[in-house]
Design an enzyme around this catalytic site. Structure first.
Site, PDB file in Angstrom:
ATOM      1  N   HIS A  64      38.965  38.356  37.482  1.00 23.93           N
ATOM      2  CA  HIS A  64      38.015  38.650  36.681  1.00 23.93           C
ATOM      3  C   HIS A  64      36.803  38.421  37.304  1.00 23.93           C
ATOM      4  O   HIS A  64      35.638  39.050  36.820  1.00 23.93           O
ATOM      5  CB  HIS A  64      38.171  37.397  35.869  1.00 23.93           C
ATOM      6  CG  HIS A  64      37.225  37.132  34.844  1.00 23.93           C
ATOM      7  ND1 HIS A  64      37.005  37.786  33.566  1.00 23.93           N
ATOM      8  CD2 HIS A  64      35.970  36.289  34.650  1.00 23.93           C
ATOM      9  CE1 HIS A  64      36.110  37.303  32.606  1.00 23.93           C
ATOM     10  NE2 HIS A  64      35.207  36.668  33.361  1.00 23.93           N
ATOM     11  N   HIS A  76      36.709  38.230  26.559  1.00 26.86           N
ATOM     12  CA  HIS A  76      37.109  36.713  26.490  1.00 26.86           C
ATOM     13  C   HIS A  76      38.539  36.562  25.960  1.00 26.86           C
ATOM     14  O   HIS A  76      38.907  36.137  24.993  1.00 26.86           O
ATOM     15  CB  HIS A  76      36.331  35.664  25.800  1.00 26.86           C
ATOM     16  CG  HIS A  76      35.989  34.484  26.648  1.00 26.86           C
ATOM     17  ND1 HIS A  76      36.058  33.193  26.204  1.00 26.86           N
ATOM     18  CD2 HIS A  76      35.560  34.130  27.803  1.00 26.86           C
ATOM     19  CE1 HIS A  76      35.808  32.527  27.076  1.00 26.86           C
ATOM     20  NE2 HIS A  76      35.393  33.030  28.145  1.00 26.86           N
TER      21      HIS A  76
END
Length: 764
Positions: A64, A115
């Site tokens: 990420h 998200h």
């Protein structure tokens, strides 16, 4: 408390201990590091890392944060930027968000991020903190956030898990954004079985500033103070999105609720106003929000992008949980926090402003010229690293990829060969079924939970093709933004699918009268360890980079979200593309719905028999196969110019792009928007079904006042662009008709009943 601290101190893994205890076993695999990555850390440091250093490297080298599987492909975005595209690009890829010049001394920053995994684990907080995080990215650039958007993807509407995650995600997006006072002006809600167990929650924010107000994330100037301000640091979100977004969910596995951050929008609102006042007094040298990887990211990135040296007193960090160990503090992704670099003479004023807004602020560090990031805990050194190795010099993977063995068979299975309606009545029933389908139905069950008009500058919002906000109340300068992606197209051909997503978003902005200017993207894919998925990613990235060059719109930044799959089931490749455009005068914008009777309806662009990947094939046949619609970026650019010029010159009163559901869906939405009917005749050279339901790209419908018809058609003819008069607006109210001549008629009331009932019936 003293005993706890004393006990913790005796257990402390310091730099000195690490140097003298090289064989100490460390949980590097549990933190997501590979054996060679751990070995690389030891080589960089010349010793084993301390537990605090291990925590920092693990989160910063996660997929990420480091983009280790994608960065070799993302370089194409920079390589494809031309000098002409650079003219309006003020800040590009590499900062918290890109910035573009929109004229009159104004700059706009925008970005879309994901998200996804946190929103599956804890739907409300995952989605809410997604909004909070992207808002802080925009704030950190020096801008006032002015609007948000939310591209969402869910499993089938009737699936039990969709009923678990969807209400919470929508409530989280709306609750956080509404509390911040930010209008939600657009987005998407798409349903497909591949998103079951892995919903996509992408969040976009737009911010506005003057040119001179741009701020960057860097720690420069030896002796400058590092101030942490905002919420206290807690145990929520330890590892957070950094860990959650860097692994594949198993279909049967433990929930990871402790890893999901908890948001407080009221604290964020104070943080926004406090930060903007600090900016107004020019009190900061550099600034960074604390999102993924928390303090590990903020300290290492600020130091790495500045003069390269910083010392931090970690025990000064205000805590909500006094039992947190140093490594937990460094990994915590607690929300509503920022870090600023401030010259010594400005520290007192900085702290005064924070106190005024009831925002905690603490000097936790100092910039130096050591070239090292050093962190101490109660006088003991727990981190001593070269900051670039943490923030910017992580692993770079050239993941193997190859065209999947099943791709040819998938493309050979054409939707054009499926049975199709033949009579007028069958066409009508197909239309009613499609407008009621989850992907094409009315989304107001979702969007009514969002405040679309707070702040008073929203010009267009859902269900318009693009959201639009006014930037300057005196000149009416404004910007429009759209997000789009058809994952089915991307599955059939990732290269073309990414370009079709770009083209649709570009077209949606153009229909409003705004000139497309820049792109942000959120590239959602499955596991990069699967060569099939990496091929999809490589092809989509290549397609998007080359498409942006052809359309003259640079990628200013964005996000990569990998490991979006449950077990072995990857999501549809979903490269969400956001396009931002500028409009000189928002009072001249073009809405998507018909606004008056007696106007001429024109179809712009060429229609071909292109049904593979279409909503018709998906809904009626549950089919996915064939090749997606042809991409013609030169035609898309020409269409965009026509739509922008027609809007500016007052030649059209409505414009709607053609995409999912084809001409039929565009006509339905244009009629229902303001309750204006239409009589339509289909081209003689096309099968009626193809004319209505083909999803050929590069098309739009416009409503032209009779007084402007000659000027409009002359403009199209001069450019050699396909255009045909296909109807006239006729009738008003629920009894008015959408009359497809020689085929069928259906009242707006019947259409509205089918279109609007689906989500309330499913969700209550």
């Amino acid at each position: 408390m003293t005993e706890q601290r004393s006990e913790a101190k005796t257990r402390l893994d310091t730099v000195g201990v690490a140097a003298t205890d090289p064989d100490h076993q460390q949980p590097w695999a549990d933190l997501g590091l590979k054996p060679d990555e751990y070995a690389n850390i030891r080589e960089i440091l010349g010793r084993r890392p301390t537990s605090s250093e291990l925590a920092m490297y693990s989160v910063m080298w996660s997929e990420h944060c480091s983009y280790k599987s994608s960065k070799v492909h993302l370089r194409q975005f920079g390589d494809n930027v031309t000098d002409e595209m650079r003219a309006s690009l003020m800040v590009g890829i590499g900062e918290n968000a890109g910035v573009v010049d929109i004229g009159d001394g104004y700059a706009v920053t925008f970005k879309v991020e994901s998200h996804n995994h946190p929103s599956y684990v804890e739907p409300y907080q995952g989605a809410a903190t997604g909004v909070g995080g992207i808002v802080r990215d925009i704030l950190a650039m020096g801008a006032r956030p002015v609007a948000v958007m939310d591209p969402l993807r869910f499993g089938p509407l009737d699936a039990p898990d969709t009923h678990r995650v969807l209400p919470g995600i929508v409530a989280g997006v709306g609750g956080y954004g509404n509390c911040l006072g930010l209008p939600n002006i657009g987005g998407e809600a798409v349903f497909d079985e591949t998103y079951a167990g892995n919903p996509l929650v992408n969040a976009l924010c737009v911010g506005v500033m003057r040119h001179e107000e741009i701020h960057l994330a860097k720690a420069s100037g030896a002796g400058n103070q590092v101030i942490l301000y905002g919420a206290k640091t807690g145990g929520d979100g330890i590892g957070g999105v950094s860990v959650l977004a860097s692994e594949t969910f198993e279909s049967t596995g433990p929930a990871k609720r402790p890893s999901v951050q908890v948001g407080d929008p009221f604290q964020e609102k104070l943080l926004i106003e406090c930060t903007l006042e600090i900016f107004a007094e020019d009190l900061v040298v550099g600034i960074q929000d604390l999102g993924g990887a928390g303090l590990s990211c903020a300290t290492s990135e600020l130091a790495s992008a500045g003069d390269g040296g910083m010392h931090v007193w970690l025990d000064r960090v205000p805590l909500r949980d006094s039992t947190l160990a140093p490594e937990e503090i460094l990994m915590s992704e607690s929300q509503e926090r920022m870090m600023a670099v401030v010259t010594p003479e400005n520290v007192d004023r900085f702290l005064e402003i924070c106190a005024k807004w009831d925002v905690d602020a603490t000097v936790v560090g100092e910039v130096n010229d050591s070239g090292r990031l050093t962190i101490e805990w109660h006088g003991e050194s727990v981190v001593d690293v070269p900051p670039r190795t943490v923030a910017h010099e992580g692993p770079v993977y050239h993941r193997p990829f190859a065209r999947p063995s099943w791709q040819d068979a998938l493309q050979a299975d054409r939707a054009e060969d499926l049975p199709r309606p033949a009579t007028g009545e069958e066409l009508k029933q197909t239309l009613l079924r499609l407008v009621a389908s989850p992907n094409l139905c009315d989304k107001s069950w979702i969007t009514d939970q969002y405040d679309r008009y707070v702040q008073g500058n929203t010009v267009l919002a859902q269900p318009e093709d693009s959201g639009m906000v006014r930037v300057d109340e005196e000149t009416n300068l404004g910007v429009a933004v759209s997000t789009d992606c058809n994952g089915r197209f991307a599955k059939l051909d990732p290269y073309a699918g990414a370009q079709l997503a770009l083209a649709e978003s570009f077209r949606n902005v153009s229909t409003t009268g705004a000139r497309p200017l820049a792109v942000s993207d959120c590239l959602n894919f499955g596991s990069p360890e699967d060569p099939d998925v990496m091929w999809q990613f490589a092809e989509a990235t290549r397609g998007l980079a080359e498409g942006c060059r052809a359309l003259g719109v640079p990628v200013t930044g964005g996000n990569v979200s990998l490991y979006n799959q449950t077990g072995q089931t990857a999501i549809l490749p979903t490269p969400v593309v956001a396009v931002l455009g500028v409009i000189d005068d928002v009072t001249r914008r073009t809405p998507s719905g018909f606004v008056a009777e007696g106007q001429q309806v024109y179809l712009l662009g060429a229609t071909r028999e292109e049904l593979s990947g279409s909503e018709w094939a998906h809904v009626v046949h549950g089919h996915l196969g064939g090749t997606p619609p042809r991409v013609d970026l030169a035609a898309e650019k020409e269409l965009g110019d026509i739509l922008v010029n027609a809007s500016r010159d007052g030649l059209v009163d409505a414009a709607h792009d053609l995409s999912d559901g084809g001409l039929a869906q565009a006509l339905v939405e244009s009629c229902l928007r303001h309750g204006i009917g239409a009589r339509v005749w289909l081209p003689d050279d096309l099968d009626a079904f193809v004319a209505l339901f083909s999803e050929s790209a590069g098309r739009a419908i416009v409503a032209v006042p009779r007084s402007e018809e000659v000027r409009f058609t002359d403009m199209c003819a001069a450019r050699g662009f396909p255009h045909a008069r296909i109807g006239v607006t006729d009738g008003r109210g629920e009894d008015a008709l959408l009359d497809v001549q020689d085929q069928f008629s259906v009242s707006l009331g019947e259409l509205r009943a089918a279109w609007s009932a689906t989500l309330p019936a499913a969700l209550g």
